[in-house]
Design a protein around this motif. Structure first.
Motif, mmCIF file in Angstrom:
data_model
loop_
_atom_site.group_PDB
_atom_site.id
_atom_site.type_symbol
_atom_site.label_atom_id
_atom_site.label_comp_id
_atom_site.label_asym_id
_atom_site.label_seq_id
_atom_site.Cartn_x
_atom_site.Cartn_y
_atom_site.Cartn_z
ATOM 1 N N ASP A 189 39.502 57.987 57.190
ATOM 2 C CA ASP A 189 40.808 57.811 57.836
ATOM 3 C C ASP A 189 41.303 56.403 57.575
ATOM 4 O O ASP A 189 40.725 55.429 58.059
ATOM 5 N N ILE A 190 42.397 56.276 56.797
ATOM 6 C CA ILE A 190 42.967 54.963 56.523
ATOM 7 C C ILE A 190 44.397 54.882 57.049
ATOM 8 O O ILE A 190 45.227 54.145 56.518
ATOM 9 N N SER A 191 44.694 55.645 58.090
ATOM 10 C CA SER A 191 46.026 55.596 58.684
ATOM 11 C C SER A 191 46.292 54.197 59.228
ATOM 12 O O SER A 191 45.378 53.466 59.620
ATOM 13 N N LYS A 192 47.566 53.822 59.267
ATOM 14 C CA LYS A 192 47.927 52.475 59.725
ATOM 15 C C LYS A 192 47.425 52.220 61.139
ATOM 16 O O LYS A 192 47.002 51.104 61.452
ATOM 17 N N ARG A 193 47.486 53.222 61.988
ATOM 18 C CA ARG A 193 47.032 53.009 63.367
ATOM 19 C C ARG A 193 45.547 52.656 63.421
ATOM 20 O O ARG A 193 45.099 52.006 64.355
ATOM 21 N N ARG A 194 44.784 53.114 62.427
ATOM 22 C CA ARG A 194 43.350 52.807 62.424
ATOM 23 C C ARG A 194 43.050 51.477 61.753
ATOM 24 O O ARG A 194 42.177 50.738 62.213
ATOM 25 N N VAL A 195 43.747 51.147 60.662
ATOM 26 C CA VAL A 195 43.320 50.002 59.864
ATOM 27 C C VAL A 195 44.167 48.747 60.052
ATOM 28 O O VAL A 195 43.664 47.633 59.864
ATOM 29 N N SER A 196 45.428 48.891 60.403
ATOM 30 C CA SER A 196 46.316 47.728 60.406
ATOM 31 C C SER A 196 46.039 46.819 61.594
ATOM 32 O O SER A 196 45.881 47.266 62.733
ATOM 33 N N GLY A 197 46.034 45.522 61.321
ATOM 34 C CA GLY A 197 45.882 44.525 62.369
ATOM 35 C C GLY A 197 47.206 44.019 62.894
ATOM 36 O O GLY A 197 47.234 43.082 63.701
ATOM 37 N N ALA A 198 48.317 44.631 62.460
ATOM 38 C CA ALA A 198 49.643 44.153 62.861
ATOM 39 C C ALA A 198 50.403 45.145 63.731
ATOM 40 O O ALA A 198 51.517 44.843 64.179
ATOM 41 N N VAL A 199 49.834 46.323 63.996
ATOM 42 C CA VAL A 199 50.545 47.347 64.767
ATOM 43 C C VAL A 199 50.776 46.868 66.197
ATOM 44 O O VAL A 199 49.878 46.320 66.840
ATOM 45 N N ILE A 200 51.985 47.091 66.705
ATOM 46 C CA ILE A 200 52.332 46.711 68.079
ATOM 47 C C ILE A 200 53.088 47.858 68.745
ATOM 48 O O ILE A 200 53.610 48.758 68.080
ATOM 49 N N GLY A 201 53.141 47.796 70.067
ATOM 50 C CA GLY A 201 53.846 48.797 70.856
ATOM 51 C C GLY A 201 55.160 48.264 71.389
ATOM 52 O O GLY A 201 55.456 47.066 71.307
ATOM 53 N N SER A 230 63.890 42.043 65.676
ATOM 54 C CA SER A 230 63.063 41.972 66.878
ATOM 55 C C SER A 230 62.679 43.377 67.313
ATOM 56 O O SER A 230 63.249 44.377 66.847
ATOM 57 N N LEU A 231 61.730 43.464 68.242
ATOM 58 C CA LEU A 231 61.340 44.756 68.808
ATOM 59 C C LEU A 231 62.516 45.452 69.463
ATOM 60 O O LEU A 231 62.635 46.679 69.420
ATOM 61 N N ALA A 232 63.388 44.672 70.083
ATOM 62 C CA ALA A 232 64.537 45.251 70.790
ATOM 63 C C ALA A 232 65.486 45.979 69.846
ATOM 64 O O ALA A 232 66.252 46.851 70.286
ATOM 65 N N ASP A 233 65.440 45.640 68.559
ATOM 66 C CA ASP A 233 66.339 46.276 67.593
ATOM 67 C C ASP A 233 65.797 47.581 67.032
ATOM 68 O O ASP A 233 66.496 48.286 66.299
ATOM 69 N N VAL A 234 64.546 47.902 67.329
ATOM 70 C CA VAL A 234 63.953 49.139 66.828
ATOM 71 C C VAL A 234 64.463 50.308 67.659
ATOM 72 O O VAL A 234 64.388 50.270 68.895
ATOM 73 N N PRO A 235 65.003 51.353 67.046
ATOM 74 C CA PRO A 235 65.457 52.520 67.815
ATOM 75 C C PRO A 235 64.332 53.063 68.691
ATOM 76 O O PRO A 235 63.197 53.220 68.225
ATOM 77 N N PRO A 236 64.583 53.322 69.969
ATOM 78 C CA PRO A 236 63.522 53.779 70.884
ATOM 79 C C PRO A 236 62.772 55.007 70.382
ATOM 80 O O PRO A 236 61.562 55.140 70.617
ATOM 81 N N ALA A 237 63.470 55.899 69.681
ATOM 82 C CA ALA A 237 62.824 57.131 69.216
ATOM 83 C C ALA A 237 61.685 56.857 68.239
ATOM 84 O O ALA A 237 60.776 57.681 68.090
ATOM 85 N N VAL A 238 61.725 55.697 67.565
ATOM 86 C CA VAL A 238 60.666 55.364 66.602
ATOM 87 C C VAL A 238 59.310 55.320 67.296
ATOM 88 O O VAL A 238 58.298 55.778 66.755
ATOM 89 N N PHE A 239 59.279 54.789 68.501
ATOM 90 C CA PHE A 239 58.010 54.639 69.212
ATOM 91 C C PHE A 239 57.443 55.977 69.693
ATOM 92 O O PHE A 239 56.263 56.056 70.033
ATOM 93 N N ASP A 240 58.270 56.998 69.712
ATOM 94 C CA ASP A 240 57.806 58.318 70.146
ATOM 95 C C ASP A 240 57.289 59.164 68.988
ATOM 96 O O ASP A 240 56.756 60.253 69.204
#
Length: 283
Positions: free
Chosen positions: A89-101, A153-163
């Protein structure tokens, strides 16, 4: 001399259109590495799918998909030793050190990526080839992202992206350089390696934009992460941010095409030494 088996997906084209290991045309770095090992006297067999039962001393799990299907992992366990069996499994959620919520306090720019490797294009290709063969899609529902999107910024990311489970949001942390930006690429096989910093005028550093390369050391935290992620062979892409290494991408089936082809091929003998070092440990 060892008998080596390379396990590929049923619909991968590891050998490209040539069909022979020593002919050019494969998109994969492992193709050239296996060619070097074959010239040294080892035997190499390319396995498509999981039905063959070859006699082999060592195998390489080389399924070009973000998440290796369980049946391939189980098949790989039938060999005496298999490289990268822990890196399924090399998905970004598993390997990336930059993922944020969405609720993280990151004040800087961010980038929206696919959770799948290479924008999800490999899953789309394998699904298409499976349908043409009259078989079920191996990765149903896999979505392809057309490009990365950078936001201030995080505020500019469309909310649906996080879902969406198929997307991730990362800190956008390009590594500054007087000539633009840097990114670091660590190639390894066993104990042999090469780590190089590439400089580009573009903040998203790509091979075709590289204007300078220089060798750099491998940070200790990345070596620990490699062990944790189960990689025997592959490529890590990372940057240095505030004195620490940030892993952006981990690839278990690195390619060898485009402007980076000659650069990657130049290290084949060194990586082949690393592969033989692994063979000596298990045979």
């Amino acid at each position: 001399m060892a008998r080596i088996a390379v396990i590929t997906h049923e619909f991968d084209r590891f050998l490209g259109w040539g069909g022979l290991l020593l002919r050019r045309g494969s998109p994969y770095m492992l193709f050239d590495l296996m060619g070097e090992l074959k010239r040294r006297g080892h035997s190499v067999q390319i396995i498509k799918g999981t039905s063959a039962k070859p006699e082999a001393d060592v195998a390489v799990l080389h399924v070009d998909a973000t998440v290796t299907p369980p049946e391939y992992v189980e098949y790989a366990r039938g060999f005496p030793f298999c490289l990268n069996i822990g890196a399924a499994d090399i998905s970004k959620r598993r390997v990336s050190g930059a993922v944020i919520g969405r609720d993280d306090g990151w004040p800087g720019p961010v980038i929206v990526k696919s959770n799948l490797n290479n924008l999800g294009t490999r899953e789309r290709t394998l699904n298409r080839r499976s349908r043409r063969a009259g078989k079920p899609e191996p990765f149903p529902g896999a979505e392809v992202l057309d490009r990365y999107r950078i936001h201030a910024s995080l505020a500019d990311v469309p909310p649906a992206v996080f879902d969406r489970q198929d997307l991730v949001v990362e800190k956008f942390v390009p590594e500054p350089d007087p000539d633009g930006f840097g990114a670091r690429f660590w190639l390894f096989c066993g104990e042999r390696e090469r780590c190089t910093r590439h400089v580009s005028p573009q903040s998203l550093v790509k091979g075709e934009d590289t204007i300078r390369r220089e060798p750099v050391p491998v940070p200790d935290e990345l070596r620990a992460l490699r062990r944790e992620l189960g990689f025997d062979y592959g490529k890590f892409d990372f940057v240095m941010h505030e004195g620490r290494a940030v892993l952006l991408d981990a690839n278990k089936t690195p390619g060898s095409v485009g402007n980076l082809s000659a650069f990657l091929a130049a290290g084949n003998a060194n990586l082949a030494d690393g592969f033989e070092g692994l063979i000596r440990k298990v045979t």
